[in-house]
Enzyme design. Structure first.
Site: not given
Ligand code: UFG
Length: 340
Positions: A12, A14, A33, A126, A128, A152, A156, A181, A202, A299
């Protein structure tokens, strides 16, 4: 003599970077895997970076017999456990799949540590587990955990609880929860990187896939938050630094005499907003990135970043790379994928 380390989910995102870091530091990584969430391209990349065929077992770690055979075959120095589902939104739609895969897999691996006398264990946790920080946005390992928002997140949170109870019952094990993070970037060779299946959830893969032309624009999920520019703030950690943190964690565990359980934040200690990511991407790559401001995503945490001092004090590890490095490497990886 080979120092075998089991890397579940080693094909994967990481996991594959950690496999390289392990081999570079004298370990012999053994990948388990089943490729349900990994891609053969990463395997080819691993071969070319490692210069050898990685030890790979295509097994589902939830299957007890397959894992027993693996633990019988190698005397592992330690286990780094990545294999898990990781999409927050999908976990809301398929909670049972997430609990089944993430928790059964973890329990199965922990059982085998016990039966096969493997002491050292590193868990992919995480940030999270902190939820939305109350007051202070910089969280340390002593910041109280909060109940997660998604299945999810619960896997964790519960994973850490299972490990804590396992520690109480078998205190001879040396166990570490690494609370990541936001992992970003790719290997500087651009031969391995993040490979999201379908539309990325993401931010970073969405940024690079938009820049390459797969999507007309990025949607920024809210620019009316109480932050310096209205968009959410995260601590983006280069996957290379993250991979090295795992080796540092393993080295630390191996050198401890007594059993222990520790949690360590793996971040840079710096927060970057979504709008700052867009600007940095354009600056670093010279590519314009079309974006629109959309509604908030349900969320989403508003702002969080790591207090990263424990990692430095305990493991002698700290991040070396910055967000510009990560954006440059992620973009090179996206461009490489476009040539295939
Ligand atoms: N974002 C956008 N547009 C997109 C995708 C993301 O604006 O198309 C923003 C999100 O709203 C957020 C930031 O970019 O503000 C980061 O978003 P990610 O989805 O990349 O990451 P998250 O922080 O939401 O999620 C990550 C991990 C999860 C974990 C979480 C814990 O991907 O596995 O942090 O806070 F659970």
């Amino acid at each position: 003599m080979n120092k075998f380390v089991l890397v579940t989910g080693g094909a994967g995102y990481i996991g594959s970077h950690t496999v390289i870091a392990l081999q570079q530091q004298g370990y012999t990584p053994v990948i388990a895997d089943d490729f349900r969430n990994a891609n053969q391209i990463v395997l080819e990349g691993l071969r070319s970076i490692l210069g050898n065929e990685p030890l790979l077992h295509r097994i589902d770690i939830c299957e007890d017999q397959a894992l027993t055979r693996l633990f019988d075959q190698y005397q592992f120095e330690g286990v780094i456990h990545f294999a898990a589902y990781k999409a927050v939104g999908e976990s809301v739609e398929k909670p049972l799949d997430y609990y089944q895969n993430n928790l059964v897999g973890l329990i199965n691996v922990l059982r085998h540590l016990s039966t096969h006398h493997v002491k050292n264990f590193v868990f992919s946790s995480s940030c999270t587990v902190y939820g939305e920080p109350k007051g202070e946005k910089e969280v340390s390992e002593t910041t109280p955990k909060q109940l997660p928002e998604s299945p999810y997140g619960y896997t964790k949170w519960m994973g850490e609880q299972i490990i804590a109870d396992f520690h109480r019952s078998t205190p001879q094990h040396k166990l570490m929860n690494l609370r990541y993070f936001n992992p970003v970037g790719a290997h500087p060779s651009a031969r391995i990187g993040e490979f999201p299946i379908g539309k990325p959830n993401n931010l970073l893969p969405f940024v690079t896939q938009t820049a390459i032309g797969k999507y007309p624009h990025l949607t920024i999920f809210g620019a009316d938050y109480p932050t310096r520019d209205g968009s959410c703030i995260r601590d983006y950690i280069h996957v290379q630094d993250l991979a090295e943190a795992h080796v540092a964690a393993l080295n630390f565990l191996i050198n401890q005499e007594d059993g222990l359980l520790e949690a360590v934040n793996i971040g840079t200690g710096r927060g970057t907003s979504v709008l700052e990511i867009v600007a940095a991407f354009e600056r670093v790559t010279g590519h314009s990135l079309p974006y629109i401001i959309g509604p908030r995503r349900q969320g989403d945490v508003i702002e969080i970043y790591a207090n990263a001092t424990k990692g430095e004090q305990l493991l002698g590890w700290k991040s070396r790379l910055n967000i510009e490095d990560a954006l440059k490497d992620a973009w090179a990886w996206e461009q490489y994928l476009a040539t295939l």
